[in-house]
Scaffold this motif. Structure first.
Motif, mmCIF file in Angstrom:
data_model
loop_
_atom_site.group_PDB
_atom_site.id
_atom_site.type_symbol
_atom_site.label_atom_id
_atom_site.label_comp_id
_atom_site.label_asym_id
_atom_site.label_seq_id
_atom_site.Cartn_x
_atom_site.Cartn_y
_atom_site.Cartn_z
ATOM 1 N N HIS A 407 13.693 10.302 1.266
ATOM 2 C CA HIS A 407 13.298 9.308 0.260
ATOM 3 C C HIS A 407 14.389 9.210 -0.802
ATOM 4 N N PHE A 408 14.706 8.006 -1.196
ATOM 5 C CA PHE A 408 15.606 7.821 -2.337
ATOM 6 C C PHE A 408 14.779 7.904 -3.624
ATOM 7 N N PRO A 409 15.458 8.133 -4.749
ATOM 8 C CA PRO A 409 14.700 8.193 -6.008
ATOM 9 C C PRO A 409 13.855 6.926 -6.190
ATOM 10 N N HIS A 410 12.637 7.111 -6.615
ATOM 11 C CA HIS A 410 11.681 6.027 -6.892
ATOM 12 C C HIS A 410 11.274 5.246 -5.641
ATOM 13 N N GLU A 411 11.569 5.767 -4.453
ATOM 14 C CA GLU A 411 11.166 5.057 -3.242
ATOM 15 C C GLU A 411 9.748 5.488 -2.868
ATOM 16 N N HIS A 412 8.844 4.536 -2.758
ATOM 17 C CA HIS A 412 7.461 4.835 -2.364
ATOM 18 C C HIS A 412 7.169 3.990 -1.131
ATOM 19 N N ARG A 413 7.044 4.645 0.002
ATOM 20 C CA ARG A 413 6.905 3.889 1.260
ATOM 21 C C ARG A 413 5.512 3.270 1.381
ATOM 22 N N PRO A 414 5.401 2.208 2.188
ATOM 23 C CA PRO A 414 4.182 1.382 2.134
ATOM 24 C C PRO A 414 2.942 1.900 2.856
ATOM 25 N N ALA A 415 3.076 2.783 3.829
ATOM 26 C CA ALA A 415 1.895 3.142 4.635
ATOM 27 C C ALA A 415 0.795 3.733 3.759
ATOM 28 N N GLY A 416 -0.439 3.375 4.081
ATOM 29 C CA GLY A 416 -1.591 3.954 3.382
ATOM 30 C C GLY A 416 -1.700 3.511 1.938
ATOM 31 N N ARG A 417 -1.129 2.379 1.605
ATOM 32 C CA ARG A 417 -1.236 1.879 0.239
ATOM 33 C C ARG A 417 -1.955 0.533 0.252
ATOM 34 N N PRO A 418 -2.714 0.200 -0.744
ATOM 35 C CA PRO A 418 -3.039 1.060 -1.859
ATOM 36 C C PRO A 418 -4.161 2.028 -1.487
ATOM 37 N N ALA A 419 -4.059 3.256 -1.967
ATOM 38 C CA ALA A 419 -5.123 4.230 -1.714
ATOM 39 C C ALA A 419 -6.062 4.269 -2.911
ATOM 40 N N LYS A 420 -5.504 4.408 -4.120
ATOM 41 C CA LYS A 420 -6.358 4.471 -5.306
ATOM 42 C C LYS A 420 -5.926 3.393 -6.295
ATOM 43 N N THR A 421 -6.896 2.617 -6.728
ATOM 44 C CA THR A 421 -6.601 1.501 -7.632
ATOM 45 C C THR A 421 -7.637 1.464 -8.745
ATOM 46 N N THR A 422 -7.380 0.639 -9.723
ATOM 47 C CA THR A 422 -8.379 0.360 -10.755
ATOM 48 C C THR A 422 -8.641 -1.150 -10.738
ATOM 49 N N PRO A 423 -9.626 -1.601 -11.500
ATOM 50 C CA PRO A 423 -9.850 -3.057 -11.537
ATOM 51 C C PRO A 423 -8.609 -3.817 -12.010
ATOM 52 N N LEU A 424 -7.674 -3.138 -12.638
ATOM 53 C CA LEU A 424 -6.495 -3.836 -13.149
ATOM 54 C C LEU A 424 -5.373 -3.989 -12.136
ATOM 55 N N THR A 425 -5.459 -3.256 -11.021
ATOM 56 C CA THR A 425 -4.326 -3.282 -10.088
ATOM 57 C C THR A 425 -3.976 -4.715 -9.659
ATOM 58 N N PRO A 426 -4.968 -5.513 -9.207
ATOM 59 C CA PRO A 426 -4.591 -6.882 -8.821
ATOM 60 C C PRO A 426 -4.147 -7.727 -10.014
#
Ligand SMILES: Cc1cc2nc3c(=O)[nH]c(=O)nc-3n(C[C@H](O)[C@H](O)[C@H](O)COP(=O)(O)OP(=O)(O)OC[C@H]3O[C@@H](n4cnc5c(N)ncnc54)[C@H](O)[C@@H]3O)c2cc1C
Length: 806
Positions: A407-426
């Motif tokens: 992983h490069f710095p700040h790299e967050h790969r897409p699988a299994g996302r989103p897992a945890k959200t709040t009403p504000l995520t969208p």
């Protein structure tokens, strides 16, 4: 078979054998290992068994070094020698400059652990490995100690040594059930009778969840099918006169090592397959999955192109077996969340290389409560509620497909996302937010300047630099709003709450209603265990706030120390509440516009807490700041979060409110010298070494870790925590980079980034005390290059805290 013992280790692969052996090394010899079949009849027997020193963190490098040292010693034991090809050397290949930069960083990480890697060019790769072509190759990372070991011999040698020390091993003894008693001890039920014990260890490889179910636990571990083949002898190898180095290739996703006079080539194909998701045949013992070389055709071509000799040689045999993965690729080694006296050493995907080290760190945790390295990167409690097998399977596939692509710095790969959200995520997504993940939570990293904005992940400063600079400038001069979800929050109530907490932390706790304090919890060795913000809401109601991933870790520690008389109650609010951070000189005006009451400096000074309404949403509001600006944490229950958000946005319009994200927060906290748990605050150092002197009150009555801390302090400090300003602007340092004095490694960076308000490239880290004076000139390795650096005051921005108190 014994009916009573101290520890029962379940499973006789490398994980179990290493744990058993290391328990005896730590002095616990009344221990047993129970194996359902023969030793090594799970994954271990057919492993390719490569043993590398490469790791992305110092803990991983350190534990792998331990494996290598131990395996060498075992191999050289004249009474029971084992086959270990030690120090054949190995190359991790690269065909992009970004990968090469990563290797330079990892070489610096290893240096701090006394491990020397070398970054070499393509010609040098080919010189060291005469079978490879240099086409589409830039170079690689050389690990001089790379090698491979006989897995069955290794386990037998560990079990033998454990037995000699007093441990017992029961083969062909399946564990059929586990019962925990009121005093937290266990009975392990087996087909041949029961064993009572203090502690159980799950080391069951791909059967981890069969044994997990026996204690009511579902571990986030999934298995993948994984294949390698062995070739017939290759003439060039027979004639070489030396063993071929190992290869690991992120360009075409294969590895390769010498096996007899041929090659063993293993594959991480894109068309990969999970295994055993719906249960495992009980008769799958010493067994393999059916060969399926068609599946690996995509990667095979790359291997053939790199090693043309493969095209002219026959395949002798194919091995396809299950290999376990977790959500983030690192194993789960430590206490089982929510259980007492139960540990696991599971999810090992490179268990032969790492197993020696994992067993060592686990045995230390069992016997001493903590290991010599901070073990958070492998702690089973680093994931919380979202960590299930479904999510793990998605991450396992992604991880498998990217096995050698770090992983490069700040790299967050897409699988299994989103897992945890709040009403504000969208809502935030619609505002243009770019998200990263923190313990599964989708957190805003920054707001994209245009919808098609894309970031090139790299070890250098990238396109986000001006974006983050603008967010910070808006916060500094006006007001910004950010969502911080997943923040860990416990409600602590009861008449004994304050007195009990006073024994848990090393500093003063806030006693007055409406007051907030930052506190530190130490472990029994006097080192830093946790960081908590304590907020006195009302009489006998305290909120305990800590880092987003710390919920299981902190809950485990607090519950273990709760008074037995029921005078204190503890409950988690983590999933039910979210923080909105309002920061900047105009934040008071915005807050006053949405919430009744007096929010003046006199009525609600820095470090205050109050229940209030934001618009129509109930909230708990704290005047605390991680940015160094006047700021308010507005805690809102998730079901009314959107209502609070709308109120703040509407009022904010009048004051030019801007949204900001985690990258801006990271930069601002570095300028204030604020620490980040598990980056800058780790169990390897005490609070004085960690620069937390003002949070330690040794004149207080007893607290956990006090005696051990006093003893440590009498012996002097082994490290000091400092902030450094670096003399370069092309890249930040990264956690793990080495700090040098006259070319000698004297410390390690823990976190770093650009301080936009002070205009400096900042880094924090631990170093030898004699170099800790402000003004000391040093060097820091940035992408492998030694850059001039100076020790500076930790709080460069507004050192008097006037802005926070405004
Ligand atoms: C094809 C392949 C190649 C690999 N190559 C490498 C490599 O090059 N380098 C490397 O480091 N790693 C490699 N690995 C991974 C490595 O082999 C594994 O990480 C390691 O073997 C896992 O060991 P373990 O002890 O966790 O599990 P296992 O070896 O599966 O051991 C678990 C044991 O628990 C026992 N058990 C299960 N249930 C019970 C029960 N109810 N009661 C009692 N006992 C029980 C099982 O019988 C088994 O013996 C490879 C894996 C595969 C599949």
């Amino acid at each position: 078979m014994k009916s009573q013992t101290r520890v029962v280790v379940i499973g006789g692969g490398i994980a179990g054998c290493s744990t058993l052996y290391h328990l005896t090394q730590e002095g616990w010899t009344d221990v047993v290992l129970v194996e359902r079949n023969e030793l090594t009849s799970g994954t271990t027997w057919h492993s390719a068994a490569q043993v590398t020193n490469f790791g992305a963190t110092q803990t991983m490098v350190g534990l792998k070094s331990h494996s290598i040292k131990l395996y060498k010693e075992l191999a050289e034991d004249p009474e029971y020698p084992i086959n270990y090809h030690h120090a054949d050397g190995g190359i991790r290949l690269a065909n992009t400059e970004r990968q090469m930069e990563g290797y330079r960083h990892f070489a610096s990480v290893a240096k701090g652990m006394g491990v020397e890697f070398e970054v070499i060019d393509a010609e040098e790769c080919a010189r060291r490995h005469p079978l490879i072509s240099t086409d589409n190759l830039l170079g690689g990372l050389w690990d001089p100690l790379d090698g491979d070991i006989d897995p069955a011999q290794l386990c037998q040698a560990l079990a033998r040594r454990a037995r000699l020390a007093g441990a017992e091993v029961y083969r062909n003894t399946p564990v059929t059930g586990l019962t925990q008693h009121r005093d937290d001890s266990w009975t392990v039920h087996t087909e041949h009778g029961d064993i009572d014990c203090e502690i159980v260890v799950n080391a069951c490889g791909y059967r981890v969840n069969e044994v997990g179910a026996m204690m009511g636990v579902h571990h986030p571990v999934a298995s993948m099918e994984h294949q390698y083949f062995l070739t017939e002898p290759i003439k060039a190898i027979e004639e070489a006169g030396f063993r071929m180095p190992l290869l690991r290739c992120p360009i075409s996703d294969y590895y390769c090592r010498q096996e007899k006079n041929g090659l063993l080539v293993g594959f991480y194909e894109q068309d990969c397959k999970t295994w055993g998701m719906d249960g495992i045949d009980p008769n799958f013992v010493n067994a393999l999955c059916p060969d399926d070389l068609d599946r690996v055709m995509d990667v095979l071509e790359g291997a053939f192109a790199r090693m043309p000799a493969l095209m002219d040689v026959g395949i002798h045999s194919v091995v396809n077996g299950p290999i376990t993965y977790t959500i983030d690729g690192a194993p789960l080694v430590g206490p089982i969340p929510g259980k007492r006296n139960a540990f696991c050493i599971i999810g090992l995907r490179a268990g032969l290389g790492e197993g020696g080290g994992h067993g060592w760190l686990l045995a230390q945790q069992i016997v001493h409560g903590e290991a010599c390295y901070d073990t958070w990167v492998i702690d089973p409690r680093r994931f919380t509620g979202h960590a299930n097998v479904e999510l793990t399977a998605l991450k396992a596939i992604e991880d498998y497909q990217n096995e050698f692509r770090f992983h490069f710095p700040h790299e967050h790969r897409p699988a299994g996302r989103p897992a945890k959200t709040t009403p504000l995520t969208p809502v935030l997504a619609a505002e243009g937010a770019e998200f990263g993940t923190v313990n599964g939570w989708e957190r805003v990293a920054y707001i994209k300047p245009t919808p098609d904005f894309e970031e090139t992940h790299s070890f250098r400063f990238n396109e986000t630099f001006p974006v983050v600079a603008r967010e910070i400038e808006a916060v500094r001069t006006g007001v910004g709003l950010a969502e911080v979800n997943g923040f860990n929050r416990f409600e602590i109530t009861g008449p004994g709450a304050h007195d009990w907490l006073d024994t848990m932390v090393c500093g003063r706790i806030p006693r007055k209603d409406g007051k907030v304090g930052l506190t530190y919890l130490l472990n029994h060795h006097g080192n830093v265990k946790a960081e908590a913000t304590l907020a006195n809401l009302d009489a006998d109601t305290i909120w305990y706030g800590s880092a987003a991933a710390s919920e299981s870790h902190d809950m485990d520690w607090l519950q273990a120390h709760l008074p037995k008389d029921g005078s204190v109650q503890l409950r988690s609010l983590t999933n039910d509440w979210t923080i909105l951070v309002l920061a900047g000189p105009k934040s008071r005006e915005v807050l006053s516009g949405v919430s009744r009451g007096d929010w003046s400096r006199a009525a609600f000074p820095w470090l205050s807490v109050r229940r209030a309404f934001v618009g129509i949403a109930p909230a708990v509001i704290m005047s605390v700041s991680y940015s160094g600006e006047l700021a308010y944490e507005i805690h809102v229950p998730n079901n009314q979060l959107y209502a609070a958000w709308l109120a703040l946005r509407a009022e904010g319009e009048k004051h030019g409110l801007t949204l900001f994200g985690g990258h801006a927060v990271e930069s601002m906290r570095l300028e204030k010298g604020y620490r980040h748990w598990k980056a800058d605050l780790i169990t390897e150092f005490n609070p004085i070494e960690s620069g937390l002197d003002r949070f330690v009150k040794l004149d207080k009555p007893d607290f956990i870790g006090k005696a051990a801390l006093e003893k440590q302090l009498a012996g002097g400090l082994k490290r000091r925590f400092v902030t450094l300003a670096l003399d370069c602007d092309h890249a930040p340092a990264h956690g793990g980079d080495s700090i040098l004095a006259n070319g000698r490694c004297i410390g390690t960076i823990t976190s770093a980034g650009w301080g936009h308000r002070v205009g400096k490239n900042l880094a924090m880290g631990f170093l030898h005390p004699e170099f800790a004076e402000v003004g000391t000139p040093l060097q820091v390795e940035v992408i492998g290059e030694a850059v001039a650096a100076t020790v500076v005051d930790p709080g460069l921005y507004d050192p008097e805290n006037q802005r926070i108190r405004a």
